[in-house]
Design an enzyme around this catalytic site. Structure first.
Site, PDB file in Angstrom:
ATOM      1  N   SER A   1      30.278   8.147  14.973  1.00 44.58           N
ATOM      2  CA  SER A   1      30.272   9.547  15.410  1.00 44.58           C
ATOM      3  C   SER A   1      29.602  10.383  14.331  1.00 44.58           C
ATOM      4  CB  SER A   1      31.710  10.037  15.614  1.00 44.58           C
ATOM      5  OG  SER A   1      31.773  11.442  15.726  1.00 44.58           O
TER       6      SER A   1
ATOM      7  N   TYR B   1      40.012  11.112  11.835  1.00 47.13           N
ATOM      8  CA  TYR B   1      38.956  10.638  12.741  1.00 47.13           C
ATOM      9  C   TYR B   1      37.637  10.530  11.981  1.00 47.13           C
ATOM     10  CZ  TYR B   1      36.006  10.320  16.909  1.00 47.13           C
ATOM     11  OH  TYR B   1      35.098   9.921  17.862  1.00 47.13           O
TER      12      TYR B   1
END
Length: 260
Positions: free
Chosen positions: A150, A163
């Site tokens: 990501s 995350y």
């Protein structure tokens, strides 16, 4: 080197895709099947997984599309996935580690167990899936792994620090395995999406004020689609990408390149 047409096909290849029942995972399964690969789909929701598997099997009758319900964050279920793969007697040549999740909140609000769960789901699942797949991929000798990271693993975004650090770990895992496993004929790459229109992002993107902020920071002025990430993943699996390894390709509409 393969012929020009064959370089852009995956005929005869067998691809295992995790988190394959929705969003980027489902789009990737469809893209790989479109290119001629047989696809092994893994996801947690057995009923939904079987429904989408049946749709893909009807759409691509010349490809074997099979599915196995498992939570790849669980060590025993990961081993069950590879027992299933062995029973299928299909020579695995592609692994796409797409399964992942998030619980976004300020850093001080996380319980330790929540952080450990995110590490298990986003990092350890991919790490162990790579290790479990290695014998078959090495036997194939011209194999590919693609990890779905990501942009939050490359810069700060509002997804929460756990995350971000797990996705950064995936990007670094990609680099290390690319170097270690090149001699085994295994290429390892990653993709790093920005906002993509999926079930998981739907709530945030439904907030018009937040969406406006996202678009202001995205040079292309729109949110991505799962198929656009799937296309990048599929490219990295193709013979045409045979000299590409250790890369992390941002699929972000220019987000990471945006200055003031």
């Amino acid at each position: 080197m393969t012929t020009t047409a064959a370089r852009w096909r995956l005929d005869g290849q067998v691809a295992l895709v995790t988190g394959a029942s929705r969003g980027i995972g489902l789009a990737t399964a469809r893209e790989l099947a479109l290119l001629g690969a047989d696809v092994l789909m893994v996801a947690r929701d057995e009923a939904h997984l079987e429904a989408v598997r049946a749709e893909l099997a009807e759409e691509f009758p010349d490809s074997d599309i099979v599915a196995f319900a498992a939570d790849v964050a669980d060590a025993e279920q990961r081993r069950e996935v590879f027992d299933w793969v062995a029973d299928l007697e299909l020579p695995l040549s592609i692994l796409v580690n797409n399964a992942g999740g998030n619980a976004s909140k300020p850093t001080l609000d996380y319980a330790e167990g929540e952080v450990r769960d995110l590490i298990e789901l986003n990092v350890m699942s991919a790490f162990e899936m790579c290790r479990l797949a290695h014998p078959q991929l090495a036997e194939h000798g011209n194999a590919a792994i693609v990890n779905v990271s990501s942009v939050s693993g490359l810069t700060h975004v509002r997804t929460g620090s756990p995350y971000g650090m797990t996705k950064a770990a995936l990007a670094q895992l990609t680099k290390n395995l690319a170097c270690e496993w090149a001699e085994d004929g295994i290429r390892v790459n990653a993709v790093a999406p920005w906002y993509v229109r999926t079930q998981r992002t739907a709530v945030k993107l439904a907030n018009e004020e937040y969406l406006e902020e996202v678009l202001e920071r995205t040079p292309m002025g729109r949110v991505g689609e799962p198929e656009e990430v799937a296309a990048a993943i599929a490219f990295l699996c193709l013979p045409a990408a045979a000299y590409i390894t250790g890369e992390c390709i941002a699929v972000d509409g220019g987000f990471l390149r945006y200055g003031f």
